[in-house]
Design a protein around this motif. Structure first.
Motif, PDB file in Angstrom:
ATOM      1  N   GLY A  99       0.555  -1.241  -0.186  1.00 42.39           N
ATOM      2  CA  GLY A  99       0.246  -0.107   0.233  1.00 42.39           C
ATOM      3  C   GLY A  99       1.001   1.318  -0.221  1.00 42.39           C
ATOM      4  N   THR A 100       1.713   1.012   0.275  1.00 43.75           N
ATOM      5  CA  THR A 100       3.021   2.758   0.840  1.00 43.75           C
ATOM      6  C   THR A 100       3.955   2.902  -0.786  1.00 43.75           C
ATOM      7  OG1 THR A 100       4.183   1.012   2.621  1.00 43.75           O
ATOM      8  CG2 THR A 100       3.064   2.580   3.045  1.00 43.75           C
ATOM      9  N   THR A 101       4.286   1.886  -0.609  1.00 44.38           N
ATOM     10  CA  THR A 101       5.625   1.314  -1.815  1.00 44.38           C
ATOM     11  C   THR A 101       5.474   1.211  -2.943  1.00 44.38           C
ATOM     12  OG1 THR A 101       6.795   0.866   0.067  1.00 44.38           O
ATOM     13  CG2 THR A 101       7.809  -0.109  -2.763  1.00 44.38           C
ATOM     14  N   VAL A 102       4.354   0.536  -3.537  1.00 45.46           N
ATOM     15  CA  VAL A 102       3.692   0.383  -4.772  1.00 45.46           C
ATOM     16  C   VAL A 102       2.576   0.547  -5.467  1.00 45.46           C
ATOM     17  CG1 VAL A 102       3.467  -2.281  -6.662  1.00 45.46           C
ATOM     18  CG2 VAL A 102       5.021  -2.488  -4.906  1.00 45.46           C
ATOM     19  N   GLY A 103       2.848   0.928  -6.799  1.00 46.16           N
ATOM     20  CA  GLY A 103       1.237   1.145  -6.915  1.00 46.16           C
ATOM     21  C   GLY A 103       1.113   0.338  -8.588  1.00 46.16           C
ATOM     22  N   PHE A 104      -0.294  -0.098  -8.820  1.00 45.49           N
ATOM     23  CA  PHE A 104      -0.692  -1.357 -10.028  1.00 45.49           C
ATOM     24  C   PHE A 104      -1.111  -0.126 -10.987  1.00 45.49           C
ATOM     25  CE2 PHE A 104       0.108  -3.567  -5.808  1.00 45.49           C
ATOM     26  CZ  PHE A 104       0.663  -4.460  -6.507  1.00 45.49           C
ATOM     27  N   VAL A 105      -0.761  -0.398 -12.101  1.00 44.55           N
ATOM     28  CA  VAL A 105      -1.433  -0.088 -12.886  1.00 44.55           C
ATOM     29  C   VAL A 105      -2.163  -1.216 -13.573  1.00 44.55           C
ATOM     30  CG1 VAL A 105      -2.666   1.925 -15.444  1.00 44.55           C
ATOM     31  CG2 VAL A 105      -0.517   1.675 -13.655  1.00 44.55           C
ATOM     32  N   PHE A 106      -3.553  -1.563 -13.639  1.00 46.03           N
ATOM     33  CA  PHE A 106      -3.742  -3.119 -14.766  1.00 46.03           C
ATOM     34  C   PHE A 106      -4.568  -2.733 -15.998  1.00 46.03           C
ATOM     35  CE2 PHE A 106      -4.313  -3.438  -9.872  1.00 46.03           C
ATOM     36  CZ  PHE A 106      -3.748  -4.771  -9.677  1.00 46.03           C
ATOM     37  N   GLN A 107      -4.189  -3.914 -16.926  1.00 44.68           N
ATOM     38  CA  GLN A 107      -4.830  -3.444 -18.514  1.00 44.68           C
ATOM     39  C   GLN A 107      -6.668  -3.073 -18.047  1.00 44.68           C
ATOM     40  OE1 GLN A 107      -4.193  -6.735 -20.933  1.00 44.68           O
ATOM     41  NE2 GLN A 107      -5.373  -6.347 -22.397  1.00 44.68           N
ATOM     42  N   THR A 108      -7.392  -3.507 -16.909  1.00 45.68           N
ATOM     43  CA  THR A 108      -8.602  -3.770 -17.284  1.00 45.68           C
ATOM     44  C   THR A 108      -9.363  -2.718 -16.105  1.00 45.68           C
ATOM     45  OG1 THR A 108      -8.310  -5.535 -15.591  1.00 45.68           O
ATOM     46  CG2 THR A 108      -9.182  -5.873 -17.841  1.00 45.68           C
ATOM     47  N   PHE A 109      -8.224  -1.438 -16.016  1.00 45.28           N
ATOM     48  CA  PHE A 109      -8.652  -0.172 -14.937  1.00 45.28           C
ATOM     49  C   PHE A 109      -8.718  -1.407 -13.913  1.00 45.28           C
ATOM     50  CE2 PHE A 109     -10.226   0.469 -19.304  1.00 45.28           C
ATOM     51  CZ  PHE A 109      -9.487   0.403 -19.620  1.00 45.28           C
ATOM     52  N   ASN A 110      -9.568  -2.074 -13.675  1.00 46.15           N
ATOM     53  CA  ASN A 110      -9.874  -2.060 -11.946  1.00 46.15           C
ATOM     54  C   ASN A 110     -11.120  -1.011 -10.876  1.00 46.15           C
ATOM     55  OD1 ASN A 110      -9.287  -5.165 -12.179  1.00 46.15           O
ATOM     56  ND2 ASN A 110      -8.066  -4.918 -11.222  1.00 46.15           N
ATOM     57  N   LEU A 111     -11.730  -0.187 -12.123  1.00 48.96           N
ATOM     58  CA  LEU A 111     -11.935   1.125 -11.377  1.00 48.96           C
ATOM     59  C   LEU A 111     -13.046   0.695 -10.036  1.00 48.96           C
ATOM     60  CD1 LEU A 111     -11.325   3.789 -13.941  1.00 48.96           C
ATOM     61  CD2 LEU A 111     -10.425   3.456 -12.066  1.00 48.96           C
ATOM     62  N   MET A 112     -13.883   0.697  -9.081  1.00 48.86           N
ATOM     63  CA  MET A 112     -14.738   0.188  -8.786  1.00 48.86           C
ATOM     64  C   MET A 112     -15.583   1.342  -9.307  1.00 48.86           C
ATOM     65  SD  MET A 112     -13.973  -0.854  -6.146  1.00 48.86           S
ATOM     66  CE  MET A 112     -15.850  -1.365  -4.781  1.00 48.86           C
ATOM     67  N   PRO A 113     -17.196   1.027 -10.078  1.00 47.83           N
ATOM     68  CA  PRO A 113     -18.045   1.512 -11.035  1.00 47.83           C
ATOM     69  C   PRO A 113     -18.660   2.578  -9.843  1.00 47.83           C
ATOM     70  CG  PRO A 113     -18.717  -0.469 -10.459  1.00 47.83           C
ATOM     71  CD  PRO A 113     -16.866  -0.916  -9.290  1.00 47.83           C
ATOM     72  N   ARG A 114     -19.122   2.462  -8.556  1.00 47.43           N
ATOM     73  CA  ARG A 114     -20.309   3.808  -8.432  1.00 47.43           C
ATOM     74  C   ARG A 114     -19.507   4.368  -7.691  1.00 47.43           C
ATOM     75  NH1 ARG A 114     -24.446  -0.972  -5.205  1.00 47.43           N
ATOM     76  NH2 ARG A 114     -25.236  -1.943  -7.149  1.00 47.43           N
ATOM     77  N   LEU A 115     -17.928   4.863  -8.189  1.00 49.31           N
ATOM     78  CA  LEU A 115     -17.560   5.662  -7.068  1.00 49.31           C
ATOM     79  C   LEU A 115     -16.761   6.547  -8.376  1.00 49.31           C
ATOM     80  CD1 LEU A 115     -15.276   3.710  -4.017  1.00 49.31           C
ATOM     81  CD2 LEU A 115     -16.931   5.022  -4.393  1.00 49.31           C
ATOM     82  N   THR A 116     -17.144   7.759  -8.147  1.00 49.28           N
ATOM     83  CA  THR A 116     -16.835   8.746  -9.476  1.00 49.28           C
ATOM     84  C   THR A 116     -14.337   9.006  -9.402  1.00 49.28           C
ATOM     85  OG1 THR A 116     -16.152  10.749  -7.466  1.00 49.28           O
ATOM     86  CG2 THR A 116     -18.414  10.990  -8.834  1.00 49.28           C
ATOM     87  N   ALA A 117     -14.362   9.458 -10.713  1.00 54.46           N
ATOM     88  CA  ALA A 117     -12.971   9.284 -10.793  1.00 54.46           C
ATOM     89  C   ALA A 117     -11.887   9.813  -9.404  1.00 54.46           C
ATOM     90  CB  ALA A 117     -12.628  10.349 -11.989  1.00 54.46           C
TER      91      ALA A 117
END
Length: 277
Positions: A99-117
């Protein structure tokens, strides 16, 4: 645990400049019979470098990313991220490191659909006990940085593929990680948007972030400083693209195993998990 970005402890000069180190890493899955996804991979990635990982499906790219991202632990060998032996940590410590050292960028985005950007970008800070006002301010700053200040209140289904990828990138960076892992980040993007995303990767790399990008696309890999080629769970070769070594390619185990860094043992082995990536 070492402080994020510390690059190692106890004055260990070998690890100060190293973001990720794998030593004879094996990852085996029992699927009726043993499947060796990674089979003896040794690799060092310097802090602040930009590395692309290429290989056919099943070569072990996704397994390698999961290990470096602290989502899994090796069957054998050691994986050191930001000076920490991942396998030696408790589940809670791995979660904190991730959570503090690694940031992930996924091909399928994995955004929460009910949350705004804005809410999607701010979300990872919630688990770091950051207050609401600070979370939202940081999220707005990052959305502005990736060119989406005017889309902060939009839901994911109201955004284009390229805009969703930008939101995912901002979310990956919200905790100011030392290391960003991107898995096929341009796979769903048109040519123009892909170029914009790769320009952003270069910008964050120039600012000191260690970038590791998994890709099938040669032109995407060539934006990096070096390409790590995986084949059948092994490290096939390392191709240097920067400086005087541009275009040079050396097999695994030949010369220094350290990518772009100081001298290391020359017995770099092969690696991968057989997982498709």
């Amino acid at each position: 645990m070492a402080t994020s970005g510390s690059g190692g402890t106890d004055g260990d000069d070998a690890s100060i400049g190293t973001a990720v180190a794998l030593e004879n890493v094996r990852k085996t899955y029992q699927l009726g019979e043993p499947v060796h996804a990674l089979d003896g991979v040794s690799l060092e990635i310097p802090r602040g470098s930009y590395t692309a990982i290429m290989g056919p499906s099943g070569s072990g790219k996704s397994t390698l990313m999961n290990l470096v991202g602290c989502l899994d632990t090796p069957t054998e060998g050691t994986v050191v991220v930001d000076g920490e032996d991942v396998a030696a940590l408790t589940d809670r410590e791995r979660t904190t490191l991730r959570g503090t050292t690694v940031g992930f960028v996924f091909q399928t985005f994995n955004l929460m659909p009910r949350l705004t950007a804005l809410e999607n970008v701010a979300l990872p800070q919630l688990f770091q006990d950051v207050d609401r006002g600070t979370r939202r301010e940081r999220a707005r700053d990052l959305l502005e940085r990736v060119g989406l200040a005017d889309r902060a209140d939009h839901l994911p289904n109201e955004l284009s593929g390229g805009q969703r990828q930008r939101v995912a990138l901002a979310r990956a960076l919200v905790n100011d990680p030392a290391l960003v892992l991107a898995d096929e980040p341009s796979g769903n993007l048109d040519t123009e948007t892909e170029a914009d995303i790769l320009d952003l990767f270069a910008e964050f790399h120039d600012a000191g972030t260690t970038m590791i990008v998994v890709t099938h696309e040669r032109h995407v890999a060539e934006r990096a400083e070096r390409i790590v080629h995986l084949l059948d769970g092994t490290l096939e070769r390392i191709e240097e693209l920067d400086g005087s070594d541009e275009g040079a390619s050396r097999p695994a185990g030949e010369g220094s195993r350290s990518i772009g860094g100081g001298a290391s043992p020359s017995d770099a082995a092969d690696g991968d998990d057989g997982a498709s990536s």
